[in-house]
Design a protein around this motif. Structure first.
Motif, PDB file in Angstrom:
ATOM      1  N   GLY A   1       0.814  -1.204   0.000  1.00  0.00           N
ATOM      2  CA  GLY A   1       0.000   0.000   0.000  1.00  0.00           C
ATOM      3  C   GLY A   1       0.848   1.254   0.000  1.00  0.00           C
ATOM      4  O   GLY A   1       0.413   2.322  -0.436  1.00  0.00           O
ATOM      5  N   GLU A   2       2.080   1.137   0.456  1.00  0.00           N
ATOM      6  CA  GLU A   2       3.018   2.245   0.484  1.00  0.00           C
ATOM      7  C   GLU A   2       3.601   2.442  -0.927  1.00  0.00           C
ATOM      8  O   GLU A   2       3.609   1.512  -1.734  1.00  0.00           O
ATOM      9  CB  GLU A   2       4.140   1.904   1.474  1.00  0.00           C
TER      10      GLU A   2
ATOM     11  N   VAL B   1      -4.917  -6.851   1.123  1.00  0.00           N
ATOM     12  CA  VAL B   1      -3.975  -6.921   2.233  1.00  0.00           C
ATOM     13  C   VAL B   1      -4.561  -6.142   3.405  1.00  0.00           C
ATOM     14  O   VAL B   1      -4.723  -4.921   3.338  1.00  0.00           O
ATOM     15  CB  VAL B   1      -2.608  -6.333   1.862  1.00  0.00           C
ATOM     16  N   GLN B   2      -4.909  -6.855   4.468  1.00  0.00           N
ATOM     17  CA  GLN B   2      -5.393  -6.200   5.679  1.00  0.00           C
ATOM     18  C   GLN B   2      -4.173  -5.709   6.447  1.00  0.00           C
ATOM     19  O   GLN B   2      -3.216  -6.450   6.659  1.00  0.00           O
ATOM     20  CB  GLN B   2      -6.186  -7.184   6.536  1.00  0.00           C
ATOM     21  N   ARG B   3      -4.195  -4.437   6.854  1.00  0.00           N
ATOM     22  CA  ARG B   3      -3.045  -3.815   7.481  1.00  0.00           C
ATOM     23  C   ARG B   3      -3.275  -3.508   8.960  1.00  0.00           C
ATOM     24  O   ARG B   3      -4.405  -3.410   9.423  1.00  0.00           O
ATOM     25  CB  ARG B   3      -2.688  -2.532   6.713  1.00  0.00           C
ATOM     26  N   ALA B   4      -2.179  -3.320   9.682  1.00  0.00           N
ATOM     27  CA  ALA B   4      -2.256  -3.082  11.115  1.00  0.00           C
ATOM     28  C   ALA B   4      -2.952  -1.776  11.465  1.00  0.00           C
ATOM     29  O   ALA B   4      -3.469  -1.619  12.578  1.00  0.00           O
ATOM     30  CB  ALA B   4      -0.850  -3.093  11.713  1.00  0.00           C
ATOM     31  N   ASP B   5      -2.990  -0.836  10.522  1.00  0.00           N
ATOM     32  CA  ASP B   5      -3.626   0.455  10.812  1.00  0.00           C
ATOM     33  C   ASP B   5      -5.137   0.429  10.612  1.00  0.00           C
ATOM     34  O   ASP B   5      -5.807   1.465  10.682  1.00  0.00           O
ATOM     35  CB  ASP B   5      -3.001   1.565   9.966  1.00  0.00           C
TER      36      ASP B   5
ATOM     37  N   ALA C   1      -5.810  -2.694   1.871  1.00  0.00           N
ATOM     38  CA  ALA C   1      -5.298  -2.235   0.579  1.00  0.00           C
ATOM     39  C   ALA C   1      -5.745  -3.236  -0.478  1.00  0.00           C
ATOM     40  O   ALA C   1      -5.491  -4.445  -0.345  1.00  0.00           O
ATOM     41  CB  ALA C   1      -3.778  -2.135   0.613  1.00  0.00           C
ATOM     42  N   VAL C   2      -6.420  -2.754  -1.505  1.00  0.00           N
ATOM     43  CA  VAL C   2      -6.926  -3.630  -2.564  1.00  0.00           C
ATOM     44  C   VAL C   2      -6.093  -3.414  -3.828  1.00  0.00           C
ATOM     45  O   VAL C   2      -6.043  -2.315  -4.382  1.00  0.00           O
ATOM     46  CB  VAL C   2      -8.405  -3.337  -2.871  1.00  0.00           C
ATOM     47  N   PHE C   3      -5.449  -4.475  -4.278  1.00  0.00           N
ATOM     48  CA  PHE C   3      -4.608  -4.419  -5.465  1.00  0.00           C
ATOM     49  C   PHE C   3      -5.281  -5.136  -6.635  1.00  0.00           C
ATOM     50  O   PHE C   3      -5.994  -6.126  -6.436  1.00  0.00           O
ATOM     51  CB  PHE C   3      -3.261  -5.092  -5.202  1.00  0.00           C
TER      52      PHE C   3
ATOM     53  N   SER D   1      -8.577   1.436  -1.350  1.00  0.00           N
ATOM     54  CA  SER D   1      -8.412   1.019   0.030  1.00  0.00           C
ATOM     55  C   SER D   1      -9.686   1.345   0.792  1.00  0.00           C
ATOM     56  O   SER D   1     -10.464   2.205   0.380  1.00  0.00           O
ATOM     57  CB  SER D   1      -7.207   1.719   0.676  1.00  0.00           C
ATOM     58  N   HIS D   2      -9.894   0.646   1.903  1.00  0.00           N
ATOM     59  CA  HIS D   2     -11.081   0.911   2.712  1.00  0.00           C
ATOM     60  C   HIS D   2     -10.825   0.451   4.139  1.00  0.00           C
ATOM     61  O   HIS D   2      -9.832  -0.269   4.403  1.00  0.00           O
ATOM     62  CB  HIS D   2     -12.304   0.200   2.135  1.00  0.00           C
ATOM     63  N   LYS D   3     -11.683   0.797   5.046  1.00  0.00           N
ATOM     64  CA  LYS D   3     -11.552   0.376   6.426  1.00  0.00           C
ATOM     65  C   LYS D   3     -11.860  -1.105   6.552  1.00  0.00           C
ATOM     66  O   LYS D   3     -12.738  -1.621   5.839  1.00  0.00           O
ATOM     67  CB  LYS D   3     -12.504   1.175   7.324  1.00  0.00           C
TER      68      LYS D   3
END
Length: 232
Positions: free
Chosen positions: A129-130, A163-167, A171-173, A229-231
Motif C-alpha cells: 500500500g506504500e 492486504v489487511q493492514r495493522a492500521d 489495501a486492494v490491489f 483502500s477501505h476500512k
C-alpha cells in the motif's frame, strides 16, 4: 520449500529510498525435498512450483507473459503500515503474514515450512500500500504437501488481492500480469525497481523441479497495483 533465497544484490529497499541493497532471493528449497529425491508435496504440479524468489542474474530478461500493464486507475499511496493478512479470493488464499529478514550474507529467509498457510513480507522493505514495490513471498509446496501459493500461477489480470493492514485499512490491489522467469535470468530491476505508485509483487517457485538441486528452476511473479483502500 524451506531455505534462503540465492544471494545476489537486490533492489528490495527501493521503496524506502535505499539504492541497490544486497538482498532478496526467496527460497532455494535446499532442504525440503523428500529423501527419495521426488518433488516436495507430490500433489503440487511442477508448473505451480514451490516458492522461491529470484535466482540470480540481473539481466532484465522477461520470461513467459507480457510486461506488466501500466496501472490504469492507481490509487494514492497509503502511509506505512505492517501487513496482517493476505486474501486472494480467486485462488482461495486467506493467510497471515510473518516478517522476513536478511541474514549476514544478504539473503532473505523463507517463511517457516512447517506452516503451509503463511506468507512472508520483507519487513525492512516497502509495506503493501506504500509507494514502491512491496514484496510478498509464499511457498508453493513443502514436504508436507501443497502450500499457500500453489495456485498463484493461475491468477489473471484484473483479479483482486487484498492486504489487511495493522492500521485498520485494507489495501486492494488489481493484478496487471503474471509472469514466469528462469531463476538464472531473474529481472531484478523489473521486479524490485522503484515505482511511482504503490505496487505489489507476489512471488513463489515455478517451472520444473530439479531433483539434483532440490529446487524449482523458475519463479512465478504476480505484478499488481494499488486500486483502492477501505476500512477493515
Amino acid at each position: 520449500m524451506a531455505g534462503l533465497l540465492p544471494g545476489t544484490s537486490r533492489l528490495l529497499r527501493t521503496g524506502m529510498g535505499a539504492a541497490a541493497v544486497g538482498l532478496l532471493l526467496i527460497y532455494n528449497s535446499v532442504d525440503s525435498a523428500p529423501a527419495d529425491g521426488s518433488a516436495p508435496g507430490q500433489a503440487a504440479p511442477p508448473a505451480a512450483a514451490a516458492p522461491a524468489v529470484p535466482g540470480g542474474g540481473a539481466a532484465p530478461e522477461a520470461g513467459s507473459g507480457s510486461a506488466p500493464a501500466a496501472p490504469v486507475k492507481a490509487a494514492a499511496p497509503l502511509p506505512r503500515s505492517q501487513p496482517a493478512r493476505l486474501r486472494i479470493p480467486q485462488i482461495n488464499v486467506d493467510a497471515p503474514f510473518t516478517e522476513l529478514t536478511l541474514n549476514a550474507a544478504g539473503q532473505l529467509g523463507a517463511p517457516p515450512p512447517e506452516d503451509k498457510n503463511l506468507v512472508g513480507w520483507y519487513r525492512d522493505g516497502v509495506s503493501p500500500g506504500e509507494r514502491g514495490a512491496a514484496v510478498v513471498a509464499g511457498h508453493v509446496d513443502t514436504t508436507k504437501g501443497p502450500a499457500v501459493f500453489l495456485l498463484l500461477s493461475l491468477m489473471l489480470p484484473g483479479n483482486k488481492v487484498e492486504v489487511q493492514r495493522a492500521d485498520g485499512t485494507v489495501a486492494v490491489f488489481a493484478v496487471d500480469s503474471v509472469e514466469t522467469f528462469a531463476k538464472d535470468a531473474f529481472p531484478d530491476q523489473k521486479v524490485y525497481g522503484r515505482t511511482p505508485d504503490a505496487q505489489l509483487r507476489l512471488i513463489t517457485c515455478g517451472g520444473t523441479y530439479d531433483k539434483k538441486r532440490k529446487d524449482y528452476l523458475d519463479n512465478v511473479v504476480v505484478f499488481a497495483h494499488l486500486e483502492s483502500s477501505h476500512k477493515a
